[in-house]
Structures are given as C-alpha cells and as structure tokens.
Design an enzyme around this catalytic site. Structure first.
Site, PDB file in Angstrom:
ATOM      1  N   ASP A  13       0.850  -1.182   0.000  1.00 29.10           N
ATOM      2  CA  ASP A  13       0.000   0.000   0.000  1.00 29.10           C
ATOM      3  C   ASP A  13       0.893   1.242   0.000  1.00 29.10           C
ATOM      4  OD1 ASP A  13      -2.342   1.812   0.466  1.00 29.10           O
ATOM      5  OD2 ASP A  13      -3.330  -0.097   0.889  1.00 29.10           O
ATOM      6  N   HIS A  61      -2.896   3.281  -4.682  1.00 25.75           N
ATOM      7  CA  HIS A  61      -2.306   2.857  -3.411  1.00 25.75           C
ATOM      8  C   HIS A  61      -0.894   2.296  -3.616  1.00 25.75           C
ATOM      9  CE1 HIS A  61      -5.631   3.582  -0.678  1.00 25.75           C
ATOM     10  NE2 HIS A  61      -6.469   3.066  -1.555  1.00 25.75           N
ATOM     11  N   GLU A  72      -9.834   2.791  -5.391  1.00 19.84           N
ATOM     12  CA  GLU A  72      -9.437   4.158  -5.060  1.00 19.84           C
ATOM     13  C   GLU A  72      -8.236   4.628  -5.887  1.00 19.84           C
ATOM     14  OE1 GLU A  72     -10.992   4.475  -0.454  1.00 19.84           O
ATOM     15  OE2 GLU A  72      -8.953   3.707  -0.799  1.00 19.84           O
TER      16      GLU A  72
END
Length: 554
Positions: free
Chosen positions: A207, A280, A344
């Site tokens: 991440d 990410h 995202e």
C-alpha cells in the site's frame, strides 16, 4: 433453529438472574460457533480414557491433521498420548474418522457422539478438521493450555450433528501495510479463523504506507518501500497533521511468508495475497519512480487516505514491473487467487500524462475509466497465463470487467449485485457490515478508530445474498469476508480487540444458513465460549454487543 433454541435454553438456565459478565458456565454447555446445521442432543457422555484410539480409515498427510489436532487437545490437560492409527473401525472408547462420499458438501461432516464411541464422517480432510473444531468447542477450555491438570476427566455430551457451510468462501482480511504484526500474531489470527471454520486469509501486503513482501528481483521495494520516515499522530482528518518523527517499517521475508502459508494450510486456510495496483502505490513509486506518470519526488506515505500518484498505465515499464512482482508472488502462494486491488485510483495523473493519453488513443479507449479496465484486463491476462485468477475491489467494474475477475464488493452490495448479473463470482464485504476497523460501540471512551459504527449485532445481521438477485444470479455469491484495515490499529492487542468477536459473527454468517441465524442465541453461545478465548489469551472486546442506534420497530 429448534436445536439452537434448546441449546440456548440450557445455557440460560445457568445465566438467568446473573450479570452476564459474572456467570457460571457448565464445562460442556452445547455452545458452538458457527452454529451447526442441525444438532440432536442424546443421553449420556463420552469419556476420554487411556484406552482411547483415534482411528482414521485412510491415514495420509491431510487426514492426520484432524486426528493429531484432536490428540493434542486431549493431551494438553491430561497428559494422555492418544495413538493415531489407520483402520476400518474403532473399538469402545475410541474415535473413528472416515472419508465418506455420502457426505455431499466438500467441507461438510457428520458427528455422532455416544457413550461408547465417536464417529466422524466427511467427504474431505477439511470436513474432518471442521468436525474436530466442533469437538474442541464442546470440550472444556482446559484443552487450550499445555498444562496437565491432576485428576481431570474430559468428556463430551452425546449428540448427533449434521453440518456443512452455507458458502464456499469464508474469509478474514488483515492489512499489514499501515501497521505490521509479528509472524506469531498472524498465526494466532489464523488460529482464530480456523477454530471458527473460516477457510480464507486475505493478506494485504502492499500500500502507500509500506511494501511488506520481499521481491528478490526488485530489492528497492523492501530497502526503500518498506519504510516510512514517520507516521501521523491522531486522526488523519485533523489538520494540520502532527507526526511522531519516528521511522517505521519492515517486511516479511519469503521464508516467513512460506511459513505463514504452510501454517494456514495446515488448518485448511488458503492465503490470498493482495498487491495493490494501480492506485495505493506510493511505496512502489518511492522505490522505482520510473513507473510513475511524473518525476516525483515520491516518498512512502506518512499519513492515511488516497493519493494522486499512481502507477503509470502508459508505460511498458510499469507492466514489466508488475509482472516481475507477480511472478514471485505466484510462485510463493499456492492458492488459485491473486488479489490485485484496483480500488481508489484517482485519474488526475492519467488525465495529464501524455503516455497515458497516447495509450487511450492507441487502444481505442473512451476515457480514463476504460484505461483502468485496460490495465486490469492486461494484468488478468498475465495472471491467468500463470494458472491463477484475479480478485479486485468493486472499482474494477468501472470501464468494463475483466473476463474472469472475481469482484470483492466493499462499497455496499451494489458492486456485487452488478457483477453477479454479469455472471462473475462475488465476495461480499460491505463497509456497513464487514469493516471491523470501524468503531464497534459508541466512540466515547474507546481507543481511536477510523470512524463509522459497526457493532457485533450489525455484523451478525448481514445476509450476503441480496434479495435483488434471482436464484440463478445468487449462485455467483461465493461468500463473505471481514476486513481489518490498520491505520489506527498498531498493536497485536488492539488488533484482537477490534477483530474479535466480530470476526466470529462473520464466520457464522459464512457457515450457517441465514434462516437459522439468531442473534440472541449467538450471544448465549458467545458467553459460554468466552472462557475459551480467555484461556487462549485473546484480547477480545467485552463491551456492548447490541446495536444501540438501531431504531426499534414500531
């Protein structure tokens, strides 16, 4: 639910008129989580003695797991060494385990406990193992500790159980990027999943805030990407942010990863690795900035949230990088799934990147959403060529779904509904029911969490099968998963506090048919099992389990 209500009544005899935190529980109360499909209580008890043998009809590396697990549970408090042998039948006072094709479900089992013997039948070794987990929960908590108790006698109540899971996928997730956890704590986490008949551990390994898996061909990922210079203090939404000024990081070597995979496998749990892309990815960009749309500079994330810098979809170097990473990941993890994230991913860099715009034009794509779909499809093609399948968060629906992708529906159930209607497999994990990093009670007096409100009762109430789907479409719902994101969870103790017992509600949702679920019954069984969790030194949450915000029905 007649059987479970009877069990609850038996338990409640002992807890009526008592403060629930100060009850006296009988040793062998009939409390099992997840609740079995059916149970009939019979007269008498089976007593383990030194004459006991565990006889397995076909003893091999898989079937002996269940037998040896039971033998160890008996040995812990008694010191008795119960032999595990191969045979076609068991004598009086013994346990017989056999593989039986008459049991139709691959993870199902039947368990007959009589005063004379115990007979376990299952279609697979996994079913035998789950039967032993049921036996385990019926034994006193003393079996959980390697400490001989003078004069102890282990007995089981006579009963007949027929059991099988409602769903094939029953999982828990753990983010080790925001905060890492020792190998031994991850094993303890896996132990709790196994005891409650869960079969999947989703391991979030990369991440923005840290790259946690060793990739030998790309050493900068763990030299640079595994470490952040500092971490935000307090809630990230509080501006301006304050930082602790302390470097944080680390990673799991491939040897440690194999150790965890093998450990999980010994408990019939598949480990699914998650390698985030194309968003990410700050830790990856800090390590190899050439795979970004801009020249940076980049650093491993020190706060939480969504960042604009993502992998460049216009560069061939990006796909070479991903393939190098996934080649080693695929070699490490024997399961059929690789989770590739997909959530995202802001498009702002792609909108301004000449190479991304050229890719859109050259491939005849409509926009950046279709560019993400192109990205995911291309990765899926590579993963499929290696004999694996991809899972992605529900954003992979945007711009068109990759042909064989499984969708993990987290932004509600809508993504899962859309995917199932397109004949794609789905795992349900919506924030409002399955995000266990959310507050589990009113925030006042609780340790800092990301926000939200998902009490145990709310978790338990979830039905993974949406009413909007037809019977045929529901076949694509593989199951359910609970997620533990760790922005605000920095210690093993806090991890356990947030995950349990809500993960046990996830386990029951995945195993027990919705028509048989009953929250009051679940709470009664949980109360009995608390002494077991305490014997295991589990720092489970002991506060309010009910949804205090739920509006009463008029």
């Amino acid at each position: 639910m007649k059987t479970n209500l009877l069990i609850t009544a038996i338990i409640m005899i002992f807890i009526s008129s008592c403060n629930v935190t100060n009850v006296t529980i009988p040793e062998n109360a009939m409390a099992i989580i997840p609740a079995p499909l059916s149970m009939t209580i019979q007269k008498g008890n089976f007593l383990f003695s030194e004459k006991c043998r565990i006889v397995v009809s076909a003893l091999d590396d898989d079937t002996k797991v269940a037998a040896e697990t039971l033998a160890l549970l008996i040995k812990n408090p008694t010191g008795m060494e119960i032999p595990v042998i191969e045979g076609t039948k068991a004598g009086r006072g013994s346990v017989f385990m056999t593989l039986d094709t008459a049991v139709k479900n691959n993870e199902g089992y039947t368990l007959r406990i009589t005063p004379k013997k115990i007979i376990v039948r299952a279609r697979t070794a996994a079913g035998l193992f789950y039967a032993v987990q049921t036996i385990r929960q019926l034994l006193p908590p003393d079996v959980e500790k390697e400490s001989v108790i003078e004069g102890i006698q282990l007995s089981l109540p006579a009963c007949d159980i027929v059991d099988e899971p409602a769903f094939t996928y029953r999982g828990m997730h753990l983010d080790v990027c925001r905060h890492m956890f020792p190998v031994e704590e991850i094993k303890k986490y896996i132990d709790m999943l196994a005891m409650h008949k869960m079969n999947t551990f989703h391991w979030h390994l990369t991440d923005d805030q840290g790259w946690r898996i060793e990739i030998k061909k790309l050493p900068e990922l763990t030299k640079t990407g595994a470490y952040r210079k500092e971490t935000v203090v307090g809630h990230a939404r509080n501006k301006p942010n304050i930082f602790d000024g302390e470097a944080y990081g680390g990673f799991y070597t491939q040897e440690q990863i194999r150790e965890i995979i093998d450990y999980a496998g010994s408990k019939f749990i598949t480990v699914i690795p998650e390698i985030e892309m194309p968003g990410h990815s700050l830790a990856a960009l800090a390590s190899y900035p050439d795979i970004a749309c801009t020249k940076g500079p980049f650093e491993v994330g020190t706060t939480w949230g969504v960042f604009s810098d993502v992998l460049c979809a216009g560069k061939e170097e990006t796909f070479t990088f991903i393939q190098d990473v996934l080649t080693e990941v695929i070699d490490l993890f024997p399961g059929k799934y690789i989770h590739i994230g997909g959530d995202e991913c802001p498009k702002i860099r792609w909108e301004k990147c000449p190479l991304c715009q050229k890719r859109i034009k050259d491939e005849g794509l409509a926009d950046e959403n279709e560019l993400q779909s192109y990205f995911i499809r291309r990765i899926e093609s590579f993963v499929t060529s290696k004999g694996k399948k991809i899972i992605g968060w529900d954003e992979i629906l945007e711009g068109g779904l990759a042909p064989e992708a499984t969708v993990m529906s987290w932004r509600g159930t809508e993504g899962g509904i859309a995917a199932a209607r397109q004949k794609h497999d789905v795992i349900m994990t919506p924030t409002s029911f399955a995000y266990l990093d959310y507050y589990q009670t009113e925030p006042a007096g609780q340790p800092l969490a990301i926000g939200g409100y998902v009490p145990l009762e709310k978790v338990y109430s979830f039905n993974p099968l949406p009413e909007e789907l037809t019977a045929e479409e529901r076949k694509y719902i593989l199951g359910v998963q609970g997620n533990v994101w760790t922005e605000y969870i920095s210690t093993p103790e806090y991890l356990e506090y947030m995950a349990f017992p809500r993960a046990f509600a996830i386990a029951e949702t995945g195993w027990t048919p919705d028509r048989l679920k009953d929250f009051d019954d679940f709470l009664a069984r949980l109360e009995v099992l608390k002494t077991r969790y305490e014997a295991l030194n589990l720092n489970y949450f002991k506060g309010e389990y009910r949804d205090t915000r739920k509006t009463a029905n008029p």
